[in-house]
Design an enzyme around this catalytic site. Sequence first.
Site, short mmCIF file in Angstrom:
data_model
loop_
_atom_site.label_atom_id
_atom_site.label_comp_id
_atom_site.label_asym_id
_atom_site.label_seq_id
_atom_site.Cartn_x
_atom_site.Cartn_y
_atom_site.Cartn_z
CB SER A 180 -0.82 0.01 1.29
OG SER A 180 -1.44 1.27 1.49
CE1 TYR A 186 -3.48 -1.63 5.69
CE2 TYR A 186 -3.30 0.63 4.91
CZ TYR A 186 -3.47 -0.72 4.65
OH TYR A 186 -3.64 -1.15 3.35
C1 8X3 Z 1 -4.97 1.66 1.37
C2 8X3 Z 1 -4.49 3.00 0.97
O1 8X3 Z 1 -4.22 5.43 1.69
O2 8X3 Z 1 -5.88 4.13 2.89
O3 8X3 Z 1 -3.94 0.75 1.52
O4 8X3 Z 1 -3.53 3.78 3.27
S1 8X3 Z 1 -4.53 4.11 2.27
#
Ligand code: 8X3
Length: 245
Positions: A131, A144
């Site tokens: 990502s 994340y």
């Molecule tokens: C998803 C993209 O910008 O929400 O992996 O991190 S973001």
Amino acid sequence: MTKTAVVTGASSGIGAATARRLAKEGFQVVAAARRRERLDELAAEHPGIVPMTLDVTSQESVDAFNAAVPTVDVLVNNAGGAVGLEPVAYGLLDDWRTMYEVNVLGALRMTQALLPKLVSSGDGVLVMLTSVAGLVSYEGGGGYCAAKHGQTSMTETLRLELVGEPVRIIEIAPGMVETEEFSLNRFRGDADKAKKVYEGVPDPLTADDVADVIAFAVTRPAHVNIDRLVIRPRAQAAQHKVHRV
Ligand code: 8X3
């Protein structure tokens, strides 16, 4: 000879789109995920898709999966996702653990299990769905971004360690992709908040856009390694620079 591609997280979103697309490209696709009913529906769409139950967070499940798949030419480590958007100061340890477990250790388990088969195929391709969160950090993205940075680092390390082996290590790093579940999971099922993420954005990427790029990357000649491909919608120039109408 027909090549076999394993796609994890194939029950929805980018995983399902990739399974469909690689089947159309002529691969025998093993569509793997926890939710078997969804995989069965996907497999009914195309004779080249074989559904197999898999939980990448369970070593036992990964080992059973590995034992049931005799050859693998392409592995798409797609299973992953985000939970929660709290600032680091209030982030929940369980959420951080879940994100690390799926995005990093899930990809690690699958890679460790299937790497010998990728190498013995003579032209193995390992695709890591990371990502843009693996390349930058943003407010609320704490757990994340940390997990995706970990996965990105693991991908770079693998490429270094495997140089000289007949296996390509490809990283695909998407930005804003509107899928059925990504933002819904991030907002813990709050559909209104999830929808707002894409509000006013003329055209966020779709799962098919990303599947298209994955298909391109894995079908290059064996000597061509696409190290990292960042894909964003035209309306997203950078993480914080999104055009909305
Ligand atoms: C998803 C993209 O910008 O929400 O992996 O991190 S973001």
